[in-house]
Design a protein around this motif. Structure first.
Motif, PDB file in Angstrom:
ATOM      1  N   ASN A  39      45.259 -51.097 -62.095  1.00 30.34           N
ATOM      2  CA  ASN A  39      45.762 -52.455 -62.556  1.00 30.34           C
ATOM      3  C   ASN A  39      45.948 -53.256 -61.021  1.00 30.34           C
ATOM      4  OD1 ASN A  39      47.447 -54.866 -63.138  1.00 30.34           O
ATOM      5  ND2 ASN A  39      48.557 -53.881 -64.848  1.00 30.34           N
ATOM      6  N   LYS A  40      45.167 -54.272 -60.742  1.00 26.96           N
ATOM      7  CA  LYS A  40      45.152 -54.872 -59.666  1.00 26.96           C
ATOM      8  C   LYS A  40      46.518 -56.012 -59.299  1.00 26.96           C
ATOM      9  CE  LYS A  40      41.182 -56.565 -59.662  1.00 26.96           C
ATOM     10  NZ  LYS A  40      39.899 -57.411 -59.266  1.00 26.96           N
ATOM     11  N   LYS A  41      46.854 -56.240 -60.466  1.00 31.75           N
ATOM     12  CA  LYS A  41      47.964 -57.279 -60.517  1.00 31.75           C
ATOM     13  C   LYS A  41      49.483 -56.784 -60.373  1.00 31.75           C
ATOM     14  CE  LYS A  41      47.951 -60.438 -63.655  1.00 31.75           C
ATOM     15  NZ  LYS A  41      48.013 -61.313 -64.907  1.00 31.75           N
ATOM     16  N   LYS A  42      49.676 -55.344 -60.750  1.00 31.59           N
ATOM     17  CA  LYS A  42      50.767 -54.744 -60.464  1.00 31.59           C
ATOM     18  C   LYS A  42      50.761 -53.512 -59.532  1.00 31.59           C
ATOM     19  CE  LYS A  42      52.875 -55.343 -64.939  1.00 31.59           C
ATOM     20  NZ  LYS A  42      53.276 -54.717 -66.243  1.00 31.59           N
ATOM     21  N   ALA A  43      49.313 -53.449 -58.786  1.00 26.67           N
ATOM     22  CA  ALA A  43      49.316 -52.141 -58.064  1.00 26.67           C
ATOM     23  C   ALA A  43      49.561 -50.866 -58.401  1.00 26.67           C
ATOM     24  CB  ALA A  43      49.863 -52.522 -56.622  1.00 26.67           C
ATOM     25  N   THR A  44      49.154 -50.546 -59.837  1.00 31.43           N
ATOM     26  CA  THR A  44      49.442 -49.327 -60.323  1.00 31.43           C
ATOM     27  C   THR A  44      48.230 -48.706 -60.798  1.00 31.43           C
ATOM     28  OG1 THR A  44      49.846 -50.328 -62.570  1.00 31.43           O
ATOM     29  CG2 THR A  44      51.738 -50.164 -60.916  1.00 31.43           C
ATOM     30  N   ARG A  45      48.196 -47.550 -61.128  1.00 30.45           N
ATOM     31  CA  ARG A  45      47.117 -46.977 -61.679  1.00 30.45           C
ATOM     32  C   ARG A  45      47.544 -45.925 -62.761  1.00 30.45           C
ATOM     33  NH1 ARG A  45      47.130 -40.914 -61.005  1.00 30.45           N
ATOM     34  NH2 ARG A  45      48.114 -40.357 -58.921  1.00 30.45           N
ATOM     35  N   THR A  46      46.529 -45.824 -63.695  1.00 29.80           N
ATOM     36  CA  THR A  46      46.727 -44.722 -64.956  1.00 29.80           C
ATOM     37  C   THR A  46      45.713 -43.880 -64.931  1.00 29.80           C
ATOM     38  OG1 THR A  46      47.816 -46.453 -66.179  1.00 29.80           O
ATOM     39  CG2 THR A  46      47.067 -44.694 -67.503  1.00 29.80           C
ATOM     40  N   ARG A  47      45.805 -42.466 -65.039  1.00 31.04           N
ATOM     41  CA  ARG A  47      44.899 -41.597 -64.810  1.00 31.04           C
ATOM     42  C   ARG A  47      44.470 -40.699 -66.122  1.00 31.04           C
ATOM     43  NH1 ARG A  47      44.248 -37.661 -59.951  1.00 31.04           N
ATOM     44  NH2 ARG A  47      42.849 -36.371 -60.766  1.00 31.04           N
ATOM     45  N   PHE A  48      43.322 -40.516 -66.747  1.00 34.35           N
ATOM     46  CA  PHE A  48      43.055 -39.726 -67.657  1.00 34.35           C
ATOM     47  C   PHE A  48      42.056 -38.621 -67.218  1.00 34.35           C
ATOM     48  CE2 PHE A  48      43.456 -44.050 -69.247  1.00 34.35           C
ATOM     49  CZ  PHE A  48      44.344 -43.828 -70.367  1.00 34.35           C
ATOM     50  N   ASP A  49      42.530 -37.301 -67.205  1.00 37.48           N
ATOM     51  CA  ASP A  49      41.679 -36.304 -66.888  1.00 37.48           C
ATOM     52  C   ASP A  49      41.022 -35.562 -67.973  1.00 37.48           C
ATOM     53  OD1 ASP A  49      42.665 -36.548 -64.311  1.00 37.48           O
ATOM     54  OD2 ASP A  49      44.260 -35.192 -64.664  1.00 37.48           O
ATOM     55  N   VAL A  50      39.670 -35.587 -67.926  1.00 32.89           N
ATOM     56  CA  VAL A  50      38.558 -34.891 -68.812  1.00 32.89           C
ATOM     57  C   VAL A  50      38.451 -33.636 -68.376  1.00 32.89           C
ATOM     58  CG1 VAL A  50      36.881 -34.924 -70.427  1.00 32.89           C
ATOM     59  CG2 VAL A  50      37.977 -37.006 -69.629  1.00 32.89           C
ATOM     60  N   VAL A  51      39.030 -32.224 -68.894  1.00 35.89           N
ATOM     61  CA  VAL A  51      39.029 -30.833 -68.536  1.00 35.89           C
ATOM     62  C   VAL A  51      38.811 -30.095 -69.591  1.00 35.89           C
ATOM     63  CG1 VAL A  51      40.196 -29.308 -66.897  1.00 35.89           C
ATOM     64  CG2 VAL A  51      40.504 -31.663 -66.484  1.00 35.89           C
ATOM     65  N   SER A  52      37.922 -28.976 -69.285  1.00 39.68           N
ATOM     66  CA  SER A  52      37.574 -28.205 -70.246  1.00 39.68           C
ATOM     67  C   SER A  52      38.890 -27.206 -70.457  1.00 39.68           C
ATOM     68  CB  SER A  52      36.579 -27.249 -69.967  1.00 39.68           C
ATOM     69  OG  SER A  52      36.251 -26.007 -70.950  1.00 39.68           O
ATOM     70  N   ALA A  53      39.112 -26.664 -71.925  1.00 35.70           N
ATOM     71  CA  ALA A  53      40.155 -26.143 -71.946  1.00 35.70           C
ATOM     72  C   ALA A  53      40.070 -24.540 -71.273  1.00 35.70           C
ATOM     73  CB  ALA A  53      40.518 -25.760 -73.452  1.00 35.70           C
ATOM     74  N   SER A  54      38.945 -24.262 -71.085  1.00 39.21           N
ATOM     75  CA  SER A  54      38.868 -22.829 -70.384  1.00 39.21           C
ATOM     76  C   SER A  54      38.105 -22.952 -69.221  1.00 39.21           C
ATOM     77  CB  SER A  54      37.870 -22.036 -71.366  1.00 39.21           C
ATOM     78  OG  SER A  54      36.550 -22.726 -71.476  1.00 39.21           O
ATOM     79  N   GLN A  55      38.678 -23.946 -68.231  1.00 44.09           N
ATOM     80  CA  GLN A  55      38.285 -24.228 -66.925  1.00 44.09           C
ATOM     81  C   GLN A  55      38.402 -22.834 -66.250  1.00 44.09           C
ATOM     82  OE1 GLN A  55      36.856 -27.093 -66.261  1.00 44.09           O
ATOM     83  NE2 GLN A  55      36.405 -26.359 -64.286  1.00 44.09           N
ATOM     84  N   PRO A  56      37.068 -22.320 -65.670  1.00 41.75           N
ATOM     85  CA  PRO A  56      37.278 -21.079 -64.891  1.00 41.75           C
ATOM     86  C   PRO A  56      37.918 -21.352 -63.463  1.00 41.75           C
ATOM     87  CG  PRO A  56      35.016 -21.802 -64.817  1.00 41.75           C
ATOM     88  CD  PRO A  56      35.923 -22.815 -65.720  1.00 41.75           C
ATOM     89  N   GLY A  57      38.260 -19.932 -62.883  1.00 39.40           N
ATOM     90  CA  GLY A  57      38.877 -19.938 -61.770  1.00 39.40           C
ATOM     91  C   GLY A  57      37.678 -19.441 -60.614  1.00 39.40           C
ATOM     92  N   LEU A  58      38.010 -19.353 -59.652  1.00 37.85           N
ATOM     93  CA  LEU A  58      37.319 -18.664 -58.603  1.00 37.85           C
ATOM     94  C   LEU A  58      36.904 -17.448 -58.732  1.00 37.85           C
ATOM     95  CD1 LEU A  58      38.262 -20.475 -55.261  1.00 37.85           C
ATOM     96  CD2 LEU A  58      35.952 -20.488 -56.018  1.00 37.85           C
ATOM     97  N   LYS A  59      35.751 -16.842 -58.555  1.00 37.91           N
ATOM     98  CA  LYS A  59      35.256 -15.379 -58.677  1.00 37.91           C
ATOM     99  C   LYS A  59      35.165 -14.658 -57.362  1.00 37.91           C
ATOM    100  CE  LYS A  59      33.575 -15.831 -63.459  1.00 37.91           C
ATOM    101  NZ  LYS A  59      31.991 -15.662 -64.391  1.00 37.91           N
ATOM    102  N   LYS A  60      34.793 -15.435 -56.516  1.00 41.83           N
ATOM    103  CA  LYS A  60      34.357 -14.650 -55.290  1.00 41.83           C
ATOM    104  C   LYS A  60      35.470 -15.071 -54.039  1.00 41.83           C
ATOM    105  CE  LYS A  60      29.309 -15.400 -56.096  1.00 41.83           C
ATOM    106  NZ  LYS A  60      28.129 -16.031 -55.606  1.00 41.83           N
ATOM    107  N   THR A  61      36.049 -13.837 -53.496  1.00 42.03           N
ATOM    108  CA  THR A  61      36.967 -14.201 -52.445  1.00 42.03           C
ATOM    109  C   THR A  61      36.827 -13.454 -51.321  1.00 42.03           C
ATOM    110  OG1 THR A  61      38.360 -12.260 -53.657  1.00 42.03           O
ATOM    111  CG2 THR A  61      39.005 -14.480 -54.300  1.00 42.03           C
ATOM    112  N   ASP A  62      35.683 -13.066 -50.989  1.00 41.22           N
ATOM    113  CA  ASP A  62      35.313 -12.207 -49.850  1.00 41.22           C
ATOM    114  C   ASP A  62      34.895 -13.423 -48.852  1.00 41.22           C
ATOM    115  OD1 ASP A  62      35.910  -9.676 -50.920  1.00 41.22           O
ATOM    116  OD2 ASP A  62      33.875  -9.658 -51.755  1.00 41.22           O
ATOM    117  N   TYR A  63      35.847 -13.788 -47.964  1.00 44.19           N
ATOM    118  CA  TYR A  63      35.607 -14.835 -47.215  1.00 44.19           C
ATOM    119  C   TYR A  63      35.086 -14.412 -45.797  1.00 44.19           C
ATOM    120  CZ  TYR A  63      38.555 -17.576 -50.544  1.00 44.19           C
ATOM    121  OH  TYR A  63      39.080 -18.073 -51.542  1.00 44.19           O
ATOM    122  N   ALA A  64      34.118 -14.983 -45.236  1.00 44.64           N
ATOM    123  CA  ALA A  64      33.540 -14.429 -43.935  1.00 44.64           C
ATOM    124  C   ALA A  64      34.030 -15.169 -42.981  1.00 44.64           C
ATOM    125  CB  ALA A  64      32.048 -14.662 -43.978  1.00 44.64           C
TER     126      ALA A  64
END
Length: 359
Positions: free
Chosen positions: A99-124
């Motif tokens: 909202n440019k007049k009030k300098a505010t923002r409203t956010r909508f997140d579209v995310v899968s209910a089964s959002q996976p996490g990282l599987k690989k953790t072997d950092y080089a």
């Protein structure tokens, strides 16, 4: 320096409007801003743009948004070695209405209910700093276990059991005003300094061995140094879009810590970068250059010639508890803490119980 950012990767669609839409109406937008998003991703992006060796560890889908996110990282020289693709899940999307007049923002997140996490953790790699947004508990715990001497920062925004537990194991907790108020069950009133003190003290009681920075929106940030509670004021600028200010504050803070800035200078730089960002629409599009931040700092403190930074050894947080194995941890429920005293200026402030704090 090498920084590993762990967390959520999204694609942001930012829509500036003259006023917030009325339900049931139709609007025509002449422009919008699209870019990669997510706090950990934005921190990685900023650090890459500012010349650090920046790695992102997160999960994207197998779609056009993922392709755009990867390309954008590469353009900012962010290393994508640990960016994983989930072929059965879409890339999360965030739609932001500004909202440019009030300098505010409203956010909508579209995310899968089964959002996976990282599987690989072997950092080089061997990171000098680990940043986590707390969205992938197992990945964060694994990285903190592998690199115990790295500086560690968590963005504490949401309040859930994973976040509350992860906060114990990092050196720096950078949290929002919302997080601080929710965890302490106290309210901050900017016209009542005692309310600020009470919130900080109670949060510090819960995490006594961590460095805590509470961001206070356009009021700046609250922190302690030598057991003294302080507030570093923000800079005054015209606000157009506040969407990226928090992420830019945290990214700048990470940059300063990995370059051995002292805590007060780090917070000052972070306030400046966040303040400069709100004058533009978007998040990554509003990130100032490090030269702009330094220039503003030098002008503010009347520094004619930039001073060479004093390099000091960053010592590990020996007081932090051992980090548990992510697969076997039992996360405890929230319990109230016992307050301690803090020093503000030359005065000692006694602990204040929740029952007699002004809300």
């Amino acid at each position: 320096m090498t920084i590993l950012s762990i967390g959520k990767c999204t694609y942001d669609i930012i829509c500036p409007v003259d006023e917030y839409p009325v339900e049931g109406t139709k609007y025509l937008l002449n422009s919008n801003v699209e870019c990669g998003g997510g706090t950990a991703s934005n921190i990685a992006y900023l650090l890459g743009k500012w010349g650090e060796t920046s790695y992102i560890a997160g999960v994207i889908g197998s779609d056009d948004y993922a392709t755009k996110i990867t390309k954008e990282f590469q353009q900012a020289l962010v290393k994508t070695d640990y960016l994983e693709t989930a072929y059965n899940t879409a890339t999360p999307i965030s739609i932001l209405i500004v909202n440019k007049k009030k300098a505010t923002r409203t956010r909508f997140d579209v995310v899968s209910a089964s959002q996976p996490g990282l599987k690989k953790t072997d950092y080089a790699i061997k990171p000098d700093l680990i940043f986590t947004d707390g969205k992938d508990y197992a990945a964060a715990v694994n990285a903190l276990n592998k690199f115990p001497n790295a500086i560690s920062i968590i963005d504490a925004g949401t309040v859930d059991r994973d976040m509350l537990e992860l906060c114990k194991y990092v050196k720096y907790i950078v949290c929002s005003k919302y997080f601080a108020e929710t965890v302490t069950n106290l309210k901050i009133d900017y016209d009542n300094s005692n309310s600020l003190v009470n919130v900080y003290k109670k949060l510090k009681n819960r995490y006594p061995n961590n460095n805590i920075i509470i961001t206070l929106e356009n009021m700046g940030a609250m922190y302690t140094i030598n057991n003294e509670i302080k507030i570093m004021p923000g800079i005054k600028t015209e606000v157009v879009d506040p969407s990226g200010a928090g992420d830019i504050f945290r990214g700048t803070f990470a940059y300063c810590l990995v370059n051995n800035f002292d805590i007060e200078k780090a917070i000052t730089y972070s306030n400046i970068a966040a303040g400069l960002s709100v004058g533009k629409i978007g998040i990554r599009t509003s990130i100032p250059t490090i030269k702009e931040v330094i220039s503003y700092y030098n002008k503010k403190f009347n520094i004619v010639t930039p001073i060479e930074e004093k390099k000091e050894e960053v010592k590990p947080a020996n007081l932090l508890p051992d980090i548990p194995d992510a697969s076997s941890v039992i996360i405890p429920e929230y319990k109230k803490d016992v307050n301690t005293d803090f020093v503000i200026g030359n005065k000692t402030v006694s602990s204040v119980g929740e029952s007699n704090v002004q809300q």
